[in-house]
Design a protein around this motif. Structure first.
Motif, PDB file in Angstrom:
ATOM      1  N   HIS A 237       0.804  -1.226   0.000  1.00 34.26           N
ATOM      2  CA  HIS A 237       0.000   0.000   0.000  1.00 34.26           C
ATOM      3  C   HIS A 237       0.834   1.273   0.000  1.00 34.26           C
ATOM      4  O   HIS A 237       0.363   2.316   0.454  1.00 34.26           O
ATOM      5  N   ALA A 238       2.065   1.227  -0.463  1.00 38.49           N
ATOM      6  CA  ALA A 238       2.886   2.434  -0.590  1.00 38.49           C
ATOM      7  C   ALA A 238       3.049   3.209   0.722  1.00 38.49           C
ATOM      8  O   ALA A 238       3.318   4.412   0.696  1.00 38.49           O
ATOM      9  N   VAL A 239       2.874   2.536   1.857  1.00 37.32           N
ATOM     10  CA  VAL A 239       3.088   3.214   3.130  1.00 37.32           C
ATOM     11  C   VAL A 239       4.597   3.288   3.392  1.00 37.32           C
ATOM     12  O   VAL A 239       5.283   2.277   3.429  1.00 37.32           O
ATOM     13  N   GLU A 240       5.093   4.511   3.544  1.00 36.86           N
ATOM     14  CA  GLU A 240       6.538   4.701   3.688  1.00 36.86           C
ATOM     15  C   GLU A 240       6.997   4.565   5.132  1.00 36.86           C
ATOM     16  O   GLU A 240       8.100   4.119   5.410  1.00 36.86           O
ATOM     17  N   ARG A 241       6.121   4.996   6.052  1.00 33.95           N
ATOM     18  CA  ARG A 241       6.448   4.845   7.459  1.00 33.95           C
ATOM     19  C   ARG A 241       5.166   4.937   8.278  1.00 33.95           C
ATOM     20  O   ARG A 241       4.094   5.294   7.756  1.00 33.95           O
ATOM     21  N   MET A 242       5.293   4.612   9.532  1.00 32.00           N
ATOM     22  CA  MET A 242       4.153   4.694  10.427  1.00 32.00           C
ATOM     23  C   MET A 242       4.608   5.423  11.690  1.00 32.00           C
ATOM     24  O   MET A 242       5.759   5.260  12.111  1.00 32.00           O
ATOM     25  N   GLU A 243       3.723   6.207  12.278  1.00 32.93           N
ATOM     26  CA  GLU A 243       4.013   6.798  13.580  1.00 32.93           C
ATOM     27  C   GLU A 243       3.103   6.143  14.604  1.00 32.93           C
ATOM     28  O   GLU A 243       1.884   6.087  14.427  1.00 32.93           O
ATOM     29  N   LEU A 244       3.703   5.616  15.654  1.00 29.61           N
ATOM     30  CA  LEU A 244       2.931   4.955  16.693  1.00 29.61           C
ATOM     31  C   LEU A 244       2.853   5.846  17.924  1.00 29.61           C
ATOM     32  O   LEU A 244       3.835   6.016  18.647  1.00 29.61           O
ATOM     33  N   GLU A 245       1.677   6.409  18.127  1.00 32.39           N
ATOM     34  CA  GLU A 245       1.462   7.284  19.291  1.00 32.39           C
ATOM     35  C   GLU A 245       0.998   6.441  20.475  1.00 32.39           C
ATOM     36  O   GLU A 245       0.352   5.410  20.312  1.00 32.39           O
ATOM     37  N   HIS A 246       1.363   6.868  21.683  1.00 34.75           N
ATOM     38  CA  HIS A 246       0.860   6.189  22.872  1.00 34.75           C
ATOM     39  C   HIS A 246       0.585   7.215  23.970  1.00 34.75           C
ATOM     40  O   HIS A 246       0.759   8.418  23.770  1.00 34.75           O
ATOM     41  N   TYR A 247       0.105   6.748  25.096  1.00 30.56           N
ATOM     42  CA  TYR A 247      -0.277   7.596  26.228  1.00 30.56           C
ATOM     43  C   TYR A 247       0.751   7.314  27.325  1.00 30.56           C
ATOM     44  O   TYR A 247       0.596   6.339  28.081  1.00 30.56           O
ATOM     45  N   PRO A 248       1.801   8.133  27.385  1.00 30.89           N
ATOM     46  CA  PRO A 248       2.903   7.815  28.304  1.00 30.89           C
ATOM     47  C   PRO A 248       2.394   7.611  29.734  1.00 30.89           C
ATOM     48  O   PRO A 248       1.607   8.419  30.233  1.00 30.89           O
ATOM     49  N   GLY A 249       2.826   6.566  30.360  1.00 30.70           N
ATOM     50  CA  GLY A 249       2.356   6.250  31.707  1.00 30.70           C
ATOM     51  C   GLY A 249       1.232   5.238  31.655  1.00 30.70           C
ATOM     52  O   GLY A 249       1.368   4.129  32.165  1.00 30.70           O
TER      53      GLY A 249
ATOM     54  N   GLU B 149      -0.357   6.270   9.289  1.00 34.41           N
ATOM     55  CA  GLU B 149       0.430   5.843   8.133  1.00 34.41           C
ATOM     56  C   GLU B 149       0.754   7.021   7.228  1.00 34.41           C
ATOM     57  O   GLU B 149      -0.113   7.873   6.975  1.00 34.41           O
ATOM     58  N   TYR B 150       1.977   7.021   6.717  1.00 28.54           N
ATOM     59  CA  TYR B 150       2.408   8.080   5.801  1.00 28.54           C
ATOM     60  C   TYR B 150       2.698   7.500   4.424  1.00 28.54           C
ATOM     61  O   TYR B 150       3.515   6.591   4.288  1.00 28.54           O
ATOM     62  N   THR B 151       1.999   8.020   3.408  1.00 23.31           N
ATOM     63  CA  THR B 151       2.249   7.614   2.032  1.00 23.31           C
ATOM     64  C   THR B 151       2.650   8.858   1.245  1.00 23.31           C
ATOM     65  O   THR B 151       2.486   9.984   1.747  1.00 23.31           O
ATOM     66  N   PRO B 152       3.172   8.693   0.021  1.00 19.49           N
ATOM     67  CA  PRO B 152       3.491   9.877  -0.798  1.00 19.49           C
ATOM     68  C   PRO B 152       2.259  10.765  -1.010  1.00 19.49           C
ATOM     69  O   PRO B 152       2.371  11.976  -1.175  1.00 19.49           O
ATOM     70  N   ALA B 153       1.064  10.157  -0.955  1.00 22.82           N
ATOM     71  CA  ALA B 153      -0.171  10.928  -1.194  1.00 22.82           C
ATOM     72  C   ALA B 153      -0.694  11.595   0.075  1.00 22.82           C
ATOM     73  O   ALA B 153      -1.680  12.331   0.022  1.00 22.82           O
ATOM     74  N   GLY B 154      -0.083  11.342   1.222  1.00 25.75           N
ATOM     75  CA  GLY B 154      -0.565  11.954   2.459  1.00 25.75           C
ATOM     76  C   GLY B 154      -0.588  10.967   3.605  1.00 25.75           C
ATOM     77  O   GLY B 154      -0.134   9.834   3.466  1.00 25.75           O
ATOM     78  N   ALA B 155      -1.125  11.446   4.739  1.00 27.67           N
ATOM     79  CA  ALA B 155      -1.137  10.615   5.944  1.00 27.67           C
ATOM     80  C   ALA B 155      -2.573  10.281   6.324  1.00 27.67           C
ATOM     81  O   ALA B 155      -3.501  11.001   5.986  1.00 27.67           O
ATOM     82  N   ARG B 156      -2.736   9.144   7.039  1.00 28.53           N
ATOM     83  CA  ARG B 156      -4.066   8.812   7.558  1.00 28.53           C
ATOM     84  C   ARG B 156      -3.910   7.988   8.831  1.00 28.53           C
ATOM     85  O   ARG B 156      -2.974   7.194   8.992  1.00 28.53           O
ATOM     86  N   TRP B 157      -4.860   8.194   9.741  1.00 28.14           N
ATOM     87  CA  TRP B 157      -4.905   7.384  10.953  1.00 28.14           C
ATOM     88  C   TRP B 157      -5.492   6.026  10.598  1.00 28.14           C
ATOM     89  O   TRP B 157      -6.511   5.950   9.915  1.00 28.14           O
ATOM     90  N   VAL B 158      -4.846   4.972  11.074  1.00 24.95           N
ATOM     91  CA  VAL B 158      -5.309   3.611  10.765  1.00 24.95           C
ATOM     92  C   VAL B 158      -6.640   3.367  11.475  1.00 24.95           C
ATOM     93  O   VAL B 158      -6.763   3.666  12.673  1.00 24.95           O
ATOM     94  N   PRO B 159      -7.649   2.865  10.759  1.00 24.22           N
ATOM     95  CA  PRO B 159      -8.925   2.584  11.432  1.00 24.22           C
ATOM     96  C   PRO B 159      -8.796   1.378  12.369  1.00 24.22           C
ATOM     97  O   PRO B 159      -7.897   0.555  12.194  1.00 24.22           O
TER      98      PRO B 159
END
Lengths: 144, 79, 144, 79
Positions: free
Chosen positions: C43-55, C126-136
């Motif tokens: 799916h042309a996803v170049e990278r992913m950012e994984l956010e969390h809730y510290p603590g 997820e980050y693609t050349p076409a933009g970013a989206r939050w994974v459902p």
């Protein structure tokens, strides 16, 4: 990719899996389910001898891996089984499947393990200070 | 197949109990694996024994013939 | 033994498991079920950012591991999850349980993984050349 | 607890949409998490939002009070 094999000497699960994964296309799978069975140190068992049926056993492993790929939505299988003398703590069996889907990966891994325990030509003999005995066939769900 | 025999093999606890790895027998006509067992081992068919003909698991009623490799063994305990 | 953790940088599954197992009493377990989830390259996803809730996230991982030990007949848990930037092919999650019984090892591993996917505070973008989206949110059985 | 406020936090897509990481609010009496949402965000309660009070998942009907940390976020997508 499918790789199956009998190991007459001890092997470490992790390097085997790492080497197998290194040969897969990076990013081609999302889920890996892996099972390792090791010889327990309980019951004063000093060693185990794993007998097999040379020729038949190898072919059964290969066919089991191929069947799992057909039956489940998995792409890759690594299936290794120890033969010969096994000492407490050593790995006896390694079953791993790679898939895009975690459910398929788990199901295939479990299926191959259960089939291994009852349908592939291996026989275990345990040696204790009090003597030797052939291990009885497994009851479902209990690790041998 | 002139001169071909049935190659009988025993594994694990069964091999130990019989004190040998196998036997060579002539089929002389149609024979089931179960009947071969009686000929080779001289015992009635035990409940817990499994059979492979030419390295494939089969039922005890399966036919065997000269040239076949027939293996008898206890239930498997791998994994 | 229970070990849980967040990893801000990439980690290799096998050395982590080997190091954990090295600290267990040899011969004390017979079955290990392990799952690794990796970022797929599709799916042309170049990278992913994984956010969390510290603590909160760390505590949820620890409680999940403890709950699994209570609920299933398992003795040891290793539970690692990536946070931050993840690239295709890299391991996101590692869930492993050690037991005397293979069924318990599988069930606990699967339980922790499924719980992780829906009840622990992680969010993927997820980050693609076409933009970013939050994974459902995941549908059951499909590897994210 | 004189001077204590409710610390509201937003995560992931919600944080991005609201354009901020959180808010500080005074509860002034009993308040549910859902009511706090309306006060802080000025929107009616959306279907897909989850709440944690003091870093524990709770239902939107749960009470919140001054001194609490209340987090709102979309469904989790870990693993």
């Amino acid at each position: 990719m499918i790789h199956t094999g009998l190991r007459p000497g001890r092997y470490a699960a992790c390097p085997e899996v790492a080497a197998f994964e290194a040969a897969l296309e990076p990013g081609s799978w999302g889920a890996c389910a892996l099972f390792t069975g090791a010889m327990r140190g309980a019951h004063a068992v000093e060693r185990m001898e794993l007998e097999h049926y040379p020729g038949m056993t190898e072919r059964q492993l290969q066919e089991l891996a191929e069947e799992a790929v057909q039956r489940y939505d998995i792409q890759h299988v690594l299936l290794l089984h120890r033969v010969g003398t096994v000492l407490p703590g050593e790995t006896i069996v390694l079953v791993a499947s790679w898939s895009a889907h975690r459910a398929a990966a788990f199901q295939a891994c479990r299926y191959m393990l259960e089939t291994l325990k009852t349908s592939v030509t291996f026989w275990k003999k345990e040696y204790t200070p009090a003597g030797a005995r052939w291990v009885p066939p497994p009851r479902s769900g209990v690790a041998a | 197949m002139f001169g071909a025999m049935i190659c009988v093999r025993y594994f694990a606890a069964l091999r130990e109990r019989l004190g040998r790895e196998g036997d060579q027998l002539e089929a002389r006509g149609e024979l089931s694996a179960q009947e071969l067992w009686r000929l080779a081992v001289g015992e009635s068919w035990p409940e817990q024994i499994m059979v492979a003909v030419n390295q494939r698991l089969v039922s005890p009623q399966s036919c065997v013939q000269d040239g076949d490799e027939v293996a008898f063994f206890p239930p498997m305990t791998g994994g």
